[in-house]
Design a protein around this motif. Structure first.
Motif, mmCIF file in Angstrom:
data_model
loop_
_atom_site.group_PDB
_atom_site.id
_atom_site.type_symbol
_atom_site.label_atom_id
_atom_site.label_comp_id
_atom_site.label_asym_id
_atom_site.label_seq_id
_atom_site.Cartn_x
_atom_site.Cartn_y
_atom_site.Cartn_z
ATOM 1 N N UNK A 67 -32.498 7.605 150.867
ATOM 2 C CA UNK A 67 -31.182 7.968 150.742
ATOM 3 C C UNK A 67 -30.474 6.988 149.928
ATOM 4 N N UNK A 68 -29.190 7.010 150.558
ATOM 5 C CA UNK A 68 -28.150 5.564 149.989
ATOM 6 C C UNK A 68 -28.579 4.499 150.707
ATOM 7 N N UNK A 69 -29.557 4.402 151.578
ATOM 8 C CA UNK A 69 -29.737 2.956 152.196
ATOM 9 C C UNK A 69 -31.219 2.567 151.717
ATOM 10 N N UNK A 70 -31.766 1.960 152.543
ATOM 11 C CA UNK A 70 -33.249 1.341 152.223
ATOM 12 C C UNK A 70 -33.303 -0.093 152.034
ATOM 13 N N UNK A 71 -34.431 -0.416 151.244
ATOM 14 C CA UNK A 71 -34.469 -2.020 150.718
ATOM 15 C C UNK A 71 -33.433 -2.455 149.820
ATOM 16 N N UNK A 72 -33.276 -1.514 148.857
ATOM 17 C CA UNK A 72 -32.164 -1.735 147.765
ATOM 18 C C UNK A 72 -32.416 -3.260 147.246
ATOM 19 N N UNK A 73 -33.406 -3.274 146.573
ATOM 20 C CA UNK A 73 -34.008 -4.542 145.729
ATOM 21 C C UNK A 73 -33.004 -4.600 144.511
ATOM 22 N N UNK A 74 -32.404 -5.504 144.085
ATOM 23 C CA UNK A 74 -31.599 -5.589 142.830
ATOM 24 C C UNK A 74 -32.491 -6.334 141.642
ATOM 25 N N UNK A 75 -33.207 -5.581 141.223
ATOM 26 C CA UNK A 75 -34.261 -6.002 140.081
ATOM 27 C C UNK A 75 -33.184 -6.119 138.883
ATOM 28 N N UNK A 112 -30.994 0.843 142.291
ATOM 29 C CA UNK A 112 -31.584 -0.191 142.930
ATOM 30 C C UNK A 112 -33.115 0.113 143.047
ATOM 31 N N UNK A 113 -33.938 -0.828 143.275
ATOM 32 C CA UNK A 113 -35.446 -0.843 143.510
ATOM 33 C C UNK A 113 -35.929 -0.096 142.107
ATOM 34 N N UNK A 114 -35.327 -0.342 140.952
ATOM 35 C CA UNK A 114 -35.801 0.158 139.820
ATOM 36 C C UNK A 114 -36.038 -1.129 138.937
ATOM 37 N N UNK A 115 -36.985 -1.339 138.186
ATOM 38 C CA UNK A 115 -37.169 -2.251 137.062
ATOM 39 C C UNK A 115 -37.737 -1.930 135.821
ATOM 40 N N UNK A 116 -37.586 -2.773 135.043
ATOM 41 C CA UNK A 116 -38.265 -2.500 133.608
ATOM 42 C C UNK A 116 -40.146 -2.986 133.500
ATOM 43 N N UNK A 117 -40.799 -2.051 133.348
ATOM 44 C CA UNK A 117 -42.253 -2.087 133.544
ATOM 45 C C UNK A 117 -42.797 -2.845 132.186
ATOM 46 N N UNK A 124 -29.069 -10.205 149.359
ATOM 47 C CA UNK A 124 -30.799 -10.066 149.712
ATOM 48 C C UNK A 124 -31.001 -8.503 150.127
ATOM 49 N N UNK A 125 -32.366 -8.098 149.906
ATOM 50 C CA UNK A 125 -32.687 -6.819 150.228
ATOM 51 C C UNK A 125 -32.684 -6.539 151.658
ATOM 52 N N UNK A 126 -32.739 -5.448 152.270
ATOM 53 C CA UNK A 126 -32.712 -5.349 153.497
ATOM 54 C C UNK A 126 -34.192 -5.242 154.267
ATOM 55 N N UNK A 127 -34.709 -6.126 154.587
ATOM 56 C CA UNK A 127 -36.245 -6.571 154.970
ATOM 57 C C UNK A 127 -36.630 -5.448 156.055
ATOM 58 N N UNK A 128 -35.764 -4.424 156.543
ATOM 59 C CA UNK A 128 -36.191 -3.842 157.407
ATOM 60 C C UNK A 128 -36.919 -2.299 156.967
ATOM 61 N N UNK A 129 -36.829 -2.199 155.515
ATOM 62 C CA UNK A 129 -37.260 -1.215 154.817
ATOM 63 C C UNK A 129 -38.303 -1.704 153.575
#
Length: 313
Positions: free
Chosen positions: A13-21, A308-313, A3-8
């Motif tokens: 940088x190399x951290x953050x929400x990191x949503x795996x789309x 991470x945090x990228x997706x196809x529009x 699951x993504x990090x809800x604190x972001x």
């Protein structure tokens, strides 16, 4: 169970929400720049880490492609062997520093994507030392160089300039700087090898004088990695193969001081000493271009691609 990090709310940088789309991401190694560009243009790949500047300029008008400049990506430097041959004399090293036209070198080595800055940390970061050493940068002073060479007692001894054929910026730096050096009477011989060979040669305290290097990872890791390069390598002799008490003192203060302002001062002292002792010469900052297909949303440029945090529009 990821699951993504809800604190972001986004990448950091190399951290953050990191949503795996994306379900999967495939990284391909494509050594040739033209092949990378062609694969991007045809849609065979969706993102490119290193796009040659002339190609990036051509593709900026392509509506199917987004171009992302990355500045800075690395320092362009010349590492100097202070243990062998003419460059064992600090006045010879200072003469080389005095004569160089850094803008000419960077314009060629960076293919137009560069910036001139003397700092051994990036501008805008905590440890950027302001104008410390700036008077020694990009001097283009042939008369001063000749005077220093005379004081050094230089008699035309050969200076071996090491570079490699794998990185264009390394070879172009060596060629351009070498030609500038010859104009003030320095006897320069270029030694171009492949990257693994050049990398191994520079560990030897003899057989080379100058080494063209894009110095990239260390500045991003902060002042400790930069300072350590000239104080802890080679058993404490640094990349220059000669230990310097002032560099060692500043590095110790950087690593042991408890107050931030004392550590900032320590790195400023370290940078000042780099310009005096000249174990290396900072030429400038290199950039690079990254690119994606236009349907890749959420992408942000960086020294290393983060999908991470990228997706196809």
């Amino acid at each position: 169970g990821y699951t993504p990090n809800p604190n972001y709310t986004k990448r950091d940088g190399f951290s953050g929400r990191k949503t795996a789309y994306f379900d999967t991401v495939t990284f391909r190694q494509i050594p040739e720049g033209g092949a990378r560009a062609a694969a991007l243009e045809t849609g065979e790949i969706h993102a490119v880490d290193m796009l040659p500047p002339p190609t990036a300029d051509r593709l900026k008008s392509n509506p199917n492609i987004k171009i992302y400049p990355v500045m800075p990506w690395s320092f362009q430097t010349i590492i100097i062997n202070a243990a062998w041959g003419p460059t064992a004399n600090v006045k010879v090293r200072q003469a080389i520093q005095a004569l160089l036209d850094c803008e000419e070198i960077m314009a060629i080595a960076g293919e137009g994507l560069y910036r001139l800055t003397h700092g051994w940390q990036h501008p805008g970061t905590t440890y950027f030392a302001g104008d410390i050493g700036k008077e020694y940068y990009n001097q283009k002073n042939a008369a001063k160089a000749k005077q220093l060479l005379q004081e050094a007692g230089y008699k035309g001894e050969e200076i071996i300039f090491l570079a490699d054929s794998n990185y264009k910026s390394h070879q172009e730096t060596a060629v351009t700087a070498g030609e500038q050096m010859k104009k003030v009477g320095l006897n320069v011989r270029l030694n171009v090898t492949d990257w693994p060979t050049a990398f191994q040669i520079r560990f030897k305290p003899e057989g080379w004088n100058l080494w063209a290097l894009s110095f990239g990872i260390e500045p991003y890791e902060g002042p400790y990695s930069v300072a350590g390069y000239f104080t802890t390598e080679q058993g404490g002799k640094g990349a220059q193969h000669v230990s310097d008490p002032e560099l060692m003192r500043a590095n110790t203060a950087l690593n042991t001081s408890l107050k931030l302002e004392d550590r900032v001062k320590a790195f400023a002292d370290f940078q000042r000493r780099l310009f005096e002792f000249v174990p290396a010469i900072k030429i400038g900052d290199l950039g690079r271009y990254q690119a994606t297909r236009a349907n890749v949303a959420g992408y942000a440029p960086g020294r290393i691609p983060r999908m991470w945090d990228c997706w196809f529009a």
